[in-house]
Design a protein around this motif. Structure first.
Motif, PDB file in Angstrom:
ATOM      1  N   ARG A 348       0.812  -1.224   0.000  1.00 42.97           N
ATOM      2  CA  ARG A 348       0.000   0.000   0.000  1.00 42.97           C
ATOM      3  C   ARG A 348       0.836   1.261   0.000  1.00 42.97           C
ATOM      4  N   HIS A 349       2.160   1.129   0.207  1.00 39.52           N
ATOM      5  CA  HIS A 349       2.992   2.329   0.343  1.00 39.52           C
ATOM      6  C   HIS A 349       4.215   2.348  -0.566  1.00 39.52           C
ATOM      7  N   TYR A 350       4.843   1.198  -0.797  1.00 36.20           N
ATOM      8  CA  TYR A 350       6.031   1.112  -1.650  1.00 36.20           C
ATOM      9  C   TYR A 350       7.141   2.075  -1.218  1.00 36.20           C
ATOM     10  N   GLY A 351       7.142   2.456   0.032  1.00 30.35           N
ATOM     11  CA  GLY A 351       8.182   3.353   0.515  1.00 30.35           C
ATOM     12  C   GLY A 351       7.999   4.801   0.123  1.00 30.35           C
ATOM     13  N   LEU A 352       6.852   5.166  -0.444  1.00 29.74           N
ATOM     14  CA  LEU A 352       6.619   6.560  -0.828  1.00 29.74           C
ATOM     15  C   LEU A 352       6.525   7.442   0.416  1.00 29.74           C
ATOM     16  N   PRO A 353       7.147   8.612   0.405  1.00 28.40           N
ATOM     17  CA  PRO A 353       7.044   9.502   1.570  1.00 28.40           C
ATOM     18  C   PRO A 353       5.626  10.010   1.792  1.00 28.40           C
ATOM     19  N   ASN A 354       4.868  10.167   0.696  1.00 29.31           N
ATOM     20  CA  ASN A 354       3.473  10.583   0.780  1.00 29.31           C
ATOM     21  C   ASN A 354       2.804  10.292  -0.560  1.00 29.31           C
ATOM     22  N   TYR A 355       1.492  10.334  -0.555  1.00 30.12           N
ATOM     23  CA  TYR A 355       0.748   9.992  -1.769  1.00 30.12           C
ATOM     24  C   TYR A 355       0.731  11.129  -2.794  1.00 30.12           C
ATOM     25  N   TRP A 356       1.167  12.321  -2.418  1.00 33.44           N
ATOM     26  CA  TRP A 356       1.235  13.413  -3.390  1.00 33.44           C
ATOM     27  C   TRP A 356       2.224  13.109  -4.505  1.00 33.44           C
ATOM     28  N   MET A 368      10.005   4.071  -7.864  1.00 29.99           N
ATOM     29  CA  MET A 368       9.522   3.468  -6.628  1.00 29.99           C
ATOM     30  C   MET A 368       8.333   2.541  -6.854  1.00 29.99           C
ATOM     31  N   THR A 369       7.511   2.851  -7.859  1.00 28.73           N
ATOM     32  CA  THR A 369       6.339   2.009  -8.131  1.00 28.73           C
ATOM     33  C   THR A 369       6.596   1.034  -9.279  1.00 28.73           C
ATOM     34  N   ARG A 370       7.866   0.903  -9.687  1.00 34.79           N
ATOM     35  CA  ARG A 370       8.307  -0.141 -10.612  1.00 34.79           C
ATOM     36  C   ARG A 370       7.629  -0.055 -11.971  1.00 34.79           C
ATOM     37  N   GLY A 371       7.656   1.126 -12.539  1.00 34.26           N
ATOM     38  CA  GLY A 371       7.117   1.299 -13.876  1.00 34.26           C
ATOM     39  C   GLY A 371       6.299   2.571 -13.979  1.00 34.26           C
ATOM     40  N   PHE A 372       5.976   2.962 -15.223  1.00 37.06           N
ATOM     41  CA  PHE A 372       5.231   4.200 -15.450  1.00 37.06           C
ATOM     42  C   PHE A 372       4.384   4.036 -16.697  1.00 37.06           C
ATOM     43  N   ILE A 373       3.261   4.754 -16.748  1.00 39.69           N
ATOM     44  CA  ILE A 373       2.309   4.611 -17.846  1.00 39.69           C
ATOM     45  C   ILE A 373       2.457   5.695 -18.896  1.00 39.69           C
ATOM     46  N   TYR A 406      -6.712  -1.303  -6.738  1.00 45.12           N
ATOM     47  CA  TYR A 406      -5.400  -0.679  -6.877  1.00 45.12           C
ATOM     48  C   TYR A 406      -4.867  -0.166  -5.548  1.00 45.12           C
ATOM     49  N   PHE A 407      -5.726   0.285  -4.677  1.00 43.89           N
ATOM     50  CA  PHE A 407      -5.267   0.886  -3.432  1.00 43.89           C
ATOM     51  C   PHE A 407      -4.748  -0.156  -2.445  1.00 43.89           C
ATOM     52  N   GLY A 408      -4.917  -1.427  -2.779  1.00 46.46           N
ATOM     53  CA  GLY A 408      -4.275  -2.478  -1.999  1.00 46.46           C
ATOM     54  C   GLY A 408      -2.860  -2.766  -2.457  1.00 46.46           C
ATOM     55  N   ASN A 409      -2.518  -2.317  -3.666  1.00 47.49           N
ATOM     56  CA  ASN A 409      -1.155  -2.469  -4.205  1.00 47.49           C
ATOM     57  C   ASN A 409      -0.949  -1.358  -5.215  1.00 47.49           C
ATOM     58  N   ILE A 410      -0.140  -0.362  -4.861  1.00 44.06           N
ATOM     59  CA  ILE A 410      -0.007   0.833  -5.697  1.00 44.06           C
ATOM     60  C   ILE A 410       1.120   0.723  -6.714  1.00 44.06           C
ATOM     61  N   GLY A 411       1.601  -0.497  -6.974  1.00 38.27           N
ATOM     62  CA  GLY A 411       2.529  -0.674  -8.077  1.00 38.27           C
ATOM     63  C   GLY A 411       1.871  -0.248  -9.374  1.00 38.27           C
ATOM     64  N   THR A 412       2.641   0.321 -10.287  1.00 41.44           N
ATOM     65  CA  THR A 412       2.066   0.897 -11.501  1.00 41.44           C
ATOM     66  C   THR A 412       1.289  -0.120 -12.317  1.00 41.44           C
ATOM     67  N   ARG A 413       1.782  -1.354 -12.404  1.00 43.32           N
ATOM     68  CA  ARG A 413       1.102  -2.324 -13.259  1.00 43.32           C
ATOM     69  C   ARG A 413      -0.289  -2.674 -12.757  1.00 43.32           C
ATOM     70  N   PHE A 414      -0.589  -2.375 -11.492  1.00 40.80           N
ATOM     71  CA  PHE A 414      -1.917  -2.649 -10.981  1.00 40.80           C
ATOM     72  C   PHE A 414      -2.938  -1.604 -11.440  1.00 40.80           C
ATOM     73  N   LEU A 415      -2.469  -0.584 -12.168  1.00 47.38           N
ATOM     74  CA  LEU A 415      -3.374   0.365 -12.811  1.00 47.38           C
ATOM     75  C   LEU A 415      -3.888  -0.154 -14.149  1.00 47.38           C
TER      76      LEU A 415
END
Length: 739
Positions: A348-356, A368-373, A406-415
């Motif tokens: 749920r966090h992936y080590g992000l300092p904040n969700y912003w 940090m989220t292992r990929g980008f769209i 998605y909010f259970g796993n915020i890795g990019t591929r879960f989008l």
């Protein structure tokens, strides 16, 4: 050079053709009214679901052989040719605008060609080369399902991995990745045809190319993963339900149930498809004043054909139908509750300092989220303007539902499951404002998403396609082994294991390794409860806080007892209660345990015997936060005279408060001692050898230690102290034999 390529192509074509043939047979039975292009696309997607469940049955019967795959393919193709030819339907859809038709075909062909080389290149993706193809290799070598207690991932649903099996049997790893690539090719075609059917042609082209060119879709869809397959199946589900809402054909609802069930079999998060289908179908029927129960019963019953096989299999093999989740409701010896909670928290966090930071991570940076769209998806909020149209509201509603997991796993591929719908909403909104603006946004996305361009802006650690197209590797002009050895440390580690470890011997690793290139059992330390317990034993000599140096001695008047238990009396949210050894005394002498003693505990009864094994490196742990009522218990074969209990514990449990109870001759429990005498002792001797002795007792003869693993230097400096013999090293990972 040509032979491996032909095997790869044959493997993927065999799977694709079988799926298509089964889908044609299904469509003919359901009597669906589809346009010709839709028939091709839905034949593949629906047929893939049918082939997946058929392969599940073959795996359950231990019939996973090349000959069986060929026979199934031949029978399916002949049956489809004889009984389910493609039907000709009049196409009353609006014609393609020439510019958008030309743009889609050119862009789709360009990216499809580029992606083809990446998909055919040797497979080296993180999860693909570990548990996805690791499972496929195990199933194919054993010709069917087998217990895999050392990896909870391999006990989860594997609907797409079933499709990898026939391709892998002929073309190995790259052929399996190519099967997933088929779903990547189909997804934009589904989106375009959806747009054409519902008079959103330009928005459909926009959305299709936005998703198809997305760097996350590109790397995932050309690897032996499952996320693009899930996105394709869920979009097909949305598509079918939209057709059903207008035509109300019973066959469409059955197809929706099939797709919803298949989505769950691909991944637990795909279960959101069944939720959406039930809510949408129920709402539409109720709003129209029509009966609700029978249509929903049809949906559920068809979906269960694809859901139940996997949940029943998991229940039989692990005791938990949805392992590793709901482990508190379904306690089992294969995963610890503490691991599930920590793992879920990390996802749920992936080590992000904040969700912003999250929008920039998933669209542009990706480190940090292992990929980008793709940066263009920063404009996704403009898709909310699609709410002004009826079609836009439907698209956004489905996107919102598909986003919930998605909010259970915020890795990019879960989008990815929601991405086609988000892109479609963006297309509807942008085209309602300006076609030129939409074209400019799409052009920017196509340029920014090309593999040679993405390194200009993404983070160094982002998972994405390499800038250089691997054409030589794909065509095997560069031999597969050489190419992998230069780029993939996991391949060299697998080769090292294959070379030095005899067949039948097991290897324990302190970190997850690629498993797809070795036939040896290579078990990770964190993928199961037993692995965590063995890792705990190996770390005991290295960490003073978990060494059994704390003694708690409970003395009480002599009593004849049928059983003794140590009970937790306090709540300690941050402590996990553990006992290295529980010793029972009478008259100052220890009573030696006998095989007739019945040892149990609550929770984690499967490890209770570790508190009586005499090994100072092992300990029974609750593996969840301490709470009142937890106990460790021993029942005697015949009543014994007892006057003392001593616990040898580690000092890493500061808030734990214990008491000792005894069961008298009448079978009643009573408190014997509430206040222990606490003292400390030196570290036990030969603790390192005790740790590896436990590893050996568990059936492991070899140990893999990476340079980044805790204690790696200690193992390297003095392997003899551990009872180990150094064998070989590759890329900082050392292989030891347990003597």
């Amino acid at each position: 050079m040509i032979k491996p390529v032909l095997y790869i192509l044959f493997g993927v074509l065999l799977t694709g053709a079988t799926s298509f043939a089964l889908g044609r047979l299904l469509l003919s039975r359901l009597r669906l009214r589809l346009y010709r292009e839709e028939q091709w696309l839905f034949s593949f997607v629906l047929g893939s679901a049918c082939l997946s469940v058929l392969l599940f049955a073959l795996a359950a019967a231990h019939l996973l052989y090349k000959g069986v795959f060929l026979a199934v393919a031949l029978l399916a193709i002949l049956a489809a040719w004889r009984f389910a030819p493609l039907t000709r339907t009049s196409d009353d859809r609006p014609p393609w605008p020439p510019f958008w038709k030309w743009l889609f075909r050119c862009a789709w062909a360009l990216f499809a060609t580029v992606y083809l080389f990446y998909a055919m290149a040797p497979e080296w993706s993180p999860d693909g080369a570990s548990y996805h193809l690791g499972l496929v290799l195990k199933l194919y070598r054993s010709h069917g399902f087998l217990p895999i207690p050392a990896d909870f991932y391999k006990n989860m649903p594997a609907g797409v991995e079933m499709l990898f099996l026939p391709a892998f049997a002929f073309g190995k790893h790259s052929a399996a990745a190519m099967v997933h690539f088929l779903f990547l090719l189909v997804l934009p075609l589904l989106v375009v045809n959806f747009g054409r059917r519902f008079h959103l042609t330009e928005a459909g082209v926009f959305a299709a190319l936005l998703v198809f060119a997305s760097p996350m879709a590109g790397i995932d869809g050309t690897s032996a993963y499952v996320d693009i397959a899930l996105a394709t199946v869920l979009f097909a589900l949305f598509y079918v339900l939209e057709i059903w809402e207008r035509e109300r054909a019973r066959g469409l609802l059955a197809a929706a149930g099939l797709l919803a069930g298949f989505a769950f079999s691909i991944k637990y998060t795909g279960g959101i498809g069944l939720v959406y289908a039930l809510l949408y179908a129920g709402w539409r029927r109720r709003r129209s004043g029509l009966p609700v129960v029978r249509p929903l019963a049809l949906l559920i019953s068809v979906a269960l054909i694809f859901i139940l096989p996997w949940t029943v299999k998991s229940w039989i093999m692990t005791g938990n139908p949805v392992i590793p989740f709901l482990s508190r409701l379904f306690p089992n010896p294969y995963v610890h509750l503490s691991f599930v909670e920590e793992w879920s928290r990390n996802m749920r966090h992936y080590g992000l300092p904040n969700y912003w930071r999250l929008p920039f991570e998933v669209t542009t940076l990706g480190g940090m989220t292992r990929g980008f769209i793709g940066p263009v998806f920063l404009l996704a909020p403009f898709g909310l303007f699609a709410l002004r149209s009826r079609e836009g509201r439907r698209v956004l509603l489905c996107a919102l539902v598909f986003l919930l997991p998605y909010f259970g796993n915020i890795g990019t591929r879960f989008l990815l499951p929601a991405l086609p719908l988000i892109a479609l909403a963006m297309g509807i909104a942008l085209f309602s404002a300006s076609a030129s603006l939409a074209a400019a946004v799409l052009a920017a996305h196509l340029v920014l998403s090309f593999p040679a361009v993405t390194p200009l802006y993404h983070d160094l650690g982002a998972w994405t396609l390499a800038p250089r197209i691997p054409s030589k590797a794909a065509l095997r002009r560069t031999p597969e082994g050489i190419w992998l050895a230069e780029r993939f440390p996991g391949f060299l580690i697998d080769r090292m294991v294959e070379t030095h470890v005899p067949a039948g011997d097991k290897v324990f690793s302190l970190s997850q390794q690629a498993e797809a290139y070795t036939t040896r059992d290579l078990d990770g330390s964190y993928l199961c409860a037993r692995g965590e317990q063995l890792q705990d034993a190996l770390f005991t000599p290295l960490a003073p806080s978990i060494q059994p140096v704390l003694l708690q001695e409970f003395a009480f008047p002599p009593a004849v007892l049928r059983a003794v238990r140590v009970v937790e009396a306090a709540r300690a949210a941050r402590d996990i209660w553990s006992v290295t050894e529980l010793r029972i005394f009478a008259g100052g002498s220890e009573i030696s345990p006998t095989p007739s003693w019945k040892i149990t505990s609550n929770p984690n009864p499967w490890d209770a015997s570790l508190a009586f094994d005499g090994n100072p490196a092992t300990r029974w742990r609750t593996w969840q936060a301490a709470r009142p009522g937890m106990f460790l218990e021993v029942a005697f074969h015949t009543p014994l005279l007892v006057d003392g209990v001593r616990l040898e514990c580690s000092p890493d449990q500061y808030q734990v408060k214990l008491k000792v109870q005894g069961m008298d001759a009448a079978g009643l429990w009573k408190d014997l001692s509430l206040l222990p005498e606490i003292s400390r002792r030196p570290e036990p001797l030969l603790l390192r050898r005790s740790a590896t002795a436990e590893l050996k007792r568990a059936g492991y003869r070899y140990l893999l230690v990476g340079s980044h693993n805790f204690g790696a230097e200690d193992f390297r400096r003095d392997p003899a102290a551990w009872g180990l013999r150094f064998i070989d090293e590759q890329r900082g990972t050392r292989l030891y034999r347990i003597e």
